[in-house]
Design an enzyme around this catalytic site. Structure first.
Site, PDB file in Angstrom:
ATOM      1  N   TYR A   1      -2.416 -68.211  -1.925  1.00  0.00           N
ATOM      2  CA  TYR A   1      -2.617 -66.997  -1.133  1.00  0.00           C
ATOM      3  C   TYR A   1      -4.095 -66.708  -0.882  1.00  0.00           C
ATOM      4  O   TYR A   1      -4.498 -66.421   0.244  1.00  0.00           O
ATOM      5  CB  TYR A   1      -1.970 -65.824  -1.867  1.00  0.00           C
ATOM      6  CG  TYR A   1      -2.205 -64.464  -1.274  1.00  0.00           C
ATOM      7  CD1 TYR A   1      -1.489 -64.038  -0.153  1.00  0.00           C
ATOM      8  CD2 TYR A   1      -3.118 -63.575  -1.843  1.00  0.00           C
ATOM      9  CE1 TYR A   1      -1.684 -62.776   0.387  1.00  0.00           C
ATOM     10  CE2 TYR A   1      -3.322 -62.316  -1.312  1.00  0.00           C
ATOM     11  CZ  TYR A   1      -2.602 -61.922  -0.200  1.00  0.00           C
ATOM     12  OH  TYR A   1      -2.800 -60.672   0.329  1.00  0.00           O
TER      13      TYR A   1
ATOM     14  N   LYS B   1      -6.451 -65.779   2.731  1.00  0.00           N
ATOM     15  CA  LYS B   1      -7.143 -64.529   3.016  1.00  0.00           C
ATOM     16  C   LYS B   1      -8.647 -64.757   3.202  1.00  0.00           C
ATOM     17  O   LYS B   1      -9.297 -64.068   3.990  1.00  0.00           O
ATOM     18  CB  LYS B   1      -6.870 -63.507   1.916  1.00  0.00           C
ATOM     19  CG  LYS B   1      -5.421 -63.010   1.932  1.00  0.00           C
ATOM     20  CD  LYS B   1      -5.055 -62.431   3.293  1.00  0.00           C
ATOM     21  CE  LYS B   1      -3.660 -61.866   3.358  1.00  0.00           C
ATOM     22  NZ  LYS B   1      -3.346 -61.266   4.672  1.00  0.00           N
TER      23      LYS B   1
END
Length: 260
Positions: free
Chosen positions: A163, A167
């Site tokens: 993740y 980002k």
């Protein structure tokens, strides 16, 4: 009315931060195109949720349409832009918000978990941004793109190895797009939320000890609410931020600086 008569596309608009962005944009005078996906997820049918958002926006006296589509698919961005133009005549703002975060350990992470997270969070942001930017360029009146990055772009997470790179990529994408699209009057910025109470992390924060730990590390003493982020997105999308591009705004109650 920071977005009076603007047309705003919001991806991932059925819940959490995306829902708050959509409703806040409408409250500030915008007409909104709501993107959502995941109706085949047995744990969360988003169609009732998106109907609630549509009703909320209608109650504010603004117009909204909902467009189903997975941003990870290349054609979804173009379909969203077409729907916006067909319904409202133009695109002024994109809030690229759709994202997933299925927490998982690194060493035994299935490739499909990594690949799906990358496809939705980063590839999806690229495709939607590209489609919206081409429409804004064709209109010739500039525009604003605000992407939802995360404090996770700046700090690691042992259960977020799939993740955090996405980002960081979204943050970098907005910086590069600010340069590429500046000549067309298109501003590109990102927000970096900290720990925001949404259903995306509800299971993780159901651990009361973990929740208390985060609250202790946040100087303002509380978890964030989706509206805390939405207000910042609307500001960056508005003419109040007309000379702001390539910026990343931490919306974390001071958590990042307190982690240093």
């Amino acid at each position: 009315m920071l977005l009076k008569d603007k047309v705003v596309i919001v991806t991932g608009a059925s819940r959490g931060i995306g829902r708050a962005i959509a409703v806040t944009a409408a409250r500030e005078g915008a007409d909104v195109v709501l993107n959502y996906w995941g109706d085949n997820d047995a744990t969360y049918n988003r169609r009732p949720a998106i109907r609630e958002v549509l009703d909320n926006i209608a109650s504010l006296g603004r117009r909204a349409i909902a467009v189903e589509g997975n941003v990870a698919e290349r054609d979804t961005g173009a379909a969203l832009v077409k729907a916006a133009v067909d319904a409202f005549g133009r695109v002024d703002v994109l809030a690229s918000n759709a994202g997933i975060c299925p927490f998982h350990a690194f060493l035994d992470m299935p490739p499909e978990v990594f690949e799906t997270t990358m496809a939705v969070n980063l590839h999806g942001a690229f495709y939607v941004t590209q489609a919206a930017a081409n429409q804004m360029k064709a209109q010739g009146t500039g525009g604003a793109i605000v992407a939802t990055s995360s404090i996770s772009a700046l700090v690691g997470g042992g259960m977020q190895t799939h993740y955090t790179p996405t980002k960081a990529g979204v943050h970098s994408l907005m910086q590069s797009c600010a340069i590429a699209l500046g000549p067309y009057g298109i501003r590109c910025n990102s927000v970096m939320p900290g720990t925001i109470a949404t259903d995306l992390n509800a299971e993780d924060l159901s651990d009361t000890a973990k929740k208390a730990y985060f609250e202790k590390r946040i100087p303002l003493g509380r978890l964030g609410e989706p509206e805390d982020v939405a207000e910042c997105v609307v500001f960056l999308a508005s003419d109040r931020a007309r000379y702001v591009t390539g910026a990343a705004l931490l919306v974390d109650g001071g958590m990042f600086v307190n982690l240093q």
